[in-house]
Design a protein around this motif. Structure first.
Motif, PDB file in Angstrom:
ATOM      1  N   TRP A 134      22.602  20.024  57.136  1.00 24.84           N
ATOM      2  CA  TRP A 134      23.322  20.767  58.335  1.00 24.84           C
ATOM      3  C   TRP A 134      23.898  21.979  57.846  1.00 24.84           C
ATOM      4  O   TRP A 134      24.798  22.057  57.208  1.00 24.84           O
ATOM      5  CB  TRP A 134      24.423  19.620  59.098  1.00 24.84           C
ATOM      6  CG  TRP A 134      23.794  18.466  59.677  1.00 24.84           C
ATOM      7  CD1 TRP A 134      22.187  18.145  59.268  1.00 24.84           C
ATOM      8  CD2 TRP A 134      24.245  17.700  60.527  1.00 24.84           C
ATOM      9  NE1 TRP A 134      22.009  17.004  59.966  1.00 24.84           N
ATOM     10  CE2 TRP A 134      23.019  16.504  60.544  1.00 24.84           C
ATOM     11  CE3 TRP A 134      25.441  17.468  61.156  1.00 24.84           C
ATOM     12  CZ2 TRP A 134      23.515  15.422  61.665  1.00 24.84           C
ATOM     13  CZ3 TRP A 134      25.777  16.470  61.963  1.00 24.84           C
ATOM     14  CH2 TRP A 134      24.713  15.430  62.056  1.00 24.84           C
ATOM     15  N   ALA A 184      28.033  19.447  66.086  1.00 21.20           N
ATOM     16  CA  ALA A 184      27.601  18.271  65.081  1.00 21.20           C
ATOM     17  C   ALA A 184      28.304  16.810  65.331  1.00 21.20           C
ATOM     18  O   ALA A 184      27.736  15.897  65.036  1.00 21.20           O
ATOM     19  CB  ALA A 184      28.194  19.041  63.830  1.00 21.20           C
ATOM     20  N   ILE A 234      32.973  18.567  59.057  1.00 24.91           N
ATOM     21  CA  ILE A 234      31.903  17.564  59.128  1.00 24.91           C
ATOM     22  C   ILE A 234      31.762  16.594  57.871  1.00 24.91           C
ATOM     23  O   ILE A 234      31.231  15.623  58.181  1.00 24.91           O
ATOM     24  CB  ILE A 234      30.605  18.088  59.797  1.00 24.91           C
ATOM     25  CG1 ILE A 234      30.844  18.967  61.150  1.00 24.91           C
ATOM     26  CG2 ILE A 234      29.461  17.291  60.028  1.00 24.91           C
ATOM     27  CD1 ILE A 234      31.433  18.237  62.244  1.00 24.91           C
ATOM     28  N   LEU A 253      23.108  24.520  63.014  1.00 25.88           N
ATOM     29  CA  LEU A 253      24.212  24.237  64.341  1.00 25.88           C
ATOM     30  C   LEU A 253      24.151  25.279  65.093  1.00 25.88           C
ATOM     31  O   LEU A 253      24.220  26.489  64.365  1.00 25.88           O
ATOM     32  CB  LEU A 253      25.301  23.396  63.835  1.00 25.88           C
ATOM     33  CG  LEU A 253      25.399  22.217  63.467  1.00 25.88           C
ATOM     34  CD1 LEU A 253      24.968  21.252  64.902  1.00 25.88           C
ATOM     35  CD2 LEU A 253      24.415  21.525  62.477  1.00 25.88           C
TER      36      LEU A 253
END
Length: 311
Positions: free
Chosen positions: A5, A69, A95, A269
């Motif tokens: 990510w 996220a 995250i 993202l």
């Protein structure tokens, strides 16, 4: 096979980016938490006028990245790796559960203020496409001086590099770059000279603030976009986050490290799609996709498919 990510940096901001986030309880909760920590209405930060301010830009990028996220996490997904370009590293650390969101908000607000106050005008960043690193470094050597400071800032791809410095110095490098055959020279929507020695003093001030913040070992593998290496030690992570504003970003090497470690799905993202565009060159036969512009059910299917392949 694993998933990465990736969280974008300054320059990816878009007017209305917080207003355009998915209407979901976890997103609304994230916005409310940010407003409570900062003591302000965060939805006022994403207007075109507000985004002229570095603090507002960086807070919007942090909030948007964390909110989306968290939405994916609520839907049952987890990253194997996280990475963030510049300010995106703060969302990545949140995250990865290494940095508390409230602490990240306060630190990013300070980060933006320090950077803006150090260089209120006459400085910025410029992308140069079509020339290799050696050619750019030669041009920088020819122009850089105390009166005309300019430095390498980002290595985004083999032939996509970013410089930072005074507007006059960047213009001089741009003129020489065009003469050498650069395909494009693009000033970025960044009003400060990030990722170079010009921000060493603000970075030191931010590091002092970081000393009072508790960090944990990341629960997802955290890739530094400065060193292109994994960081798991909290003290090393603190140093990476505090000083990334004055260190060159090597995003190209960061992606290469991810691929070498078996990452085959790159998810960008919000906001924007620039990082996924850069990743597509390296992730064949894997995939590089962006949250923005994708349906949530499509993202669900792709993320679940990647998890099942890795088992």
């Amino acid at each position: 096979m694993s998933t990465l990510w990736a969280f974008p940096g300054q320059g990816a901001q878009q007017p209305g980016m917080l207003h355009g986030l998915p209407d979901a309880p976890v997103v609304r909760a994230c916005l409310a938490e940010a407003g409570a920590v900062l003591g302000e209405e965060v939805l006022a930060l994403d207007s075109a006028e507000a985004l002229r301010n570095t603090r507002a830009v960086q807070l919007c990028l942090l909030i948007a990245g964390v909110a989306c996220a968290r939405l994916l996490v609520r839907r049952g997904h987890r990253p194997d790796y996280v990475a963030g370009l510049s300010i995106g590293a703060y969302a990545a650390a949140v995250i990865a559960e290494a940095l508390d969101f409230a602490d990240a908000l306060r630190l990013v607000a300070l980060r933006g203020e320090l950077m803006q106050s150090a260089y209120p005008g006459g400085y910025g960043m410029t992308a140069i496409l079509g020339l290799d690193l050696t050619s750019i470094e030669r041009l920088l050597e020819q122009v850089n001086s105390a009166e005309m400071p300019v430095y390498l800032a980002n290595i985004n791809a083999d032939n996509q590099l970013v410089i930072a410095g005074s507007s006059a110095a960047m213009a001089a490098v741009a003129e020489r770059a065009r003469a050498l055959g650069a395909g494009a020279v693009k000033p970025l929507a960044v009003s400060v000279p990030s990722h170079c020695a010009l921000l060493a003093e603000p970075a030191a001030e931010l590091a002092a603030a970081f000393a009072a913040v508790s960090l944990q070992r990341p629960r997802a593998r955290y890739l530094s976009s400065s060193s292109a290496r994994l960081i798991s030690d909290p003290d090393m992570l603190r140093d990476d986050l505090a000083h990334n504003m004055c260190r060159v970003v090597d995003w190209h090497a960061t992606l290469q490290t991810a691929v070498e470690r078996g990452v085959r799905l790159h998810l960008e993202l919000p906001p924007g799609t620039v990082l996924s565009g850069l990743a597509r060159r390296l992730f064949e036969p894997g995939m590089a996709i962006a949250f923005q512009g994708s349906r949530l059910d499509t993202l669900d299917a792709m993320l679940r498919q990647e998890v099942s392949r890795s088992r």
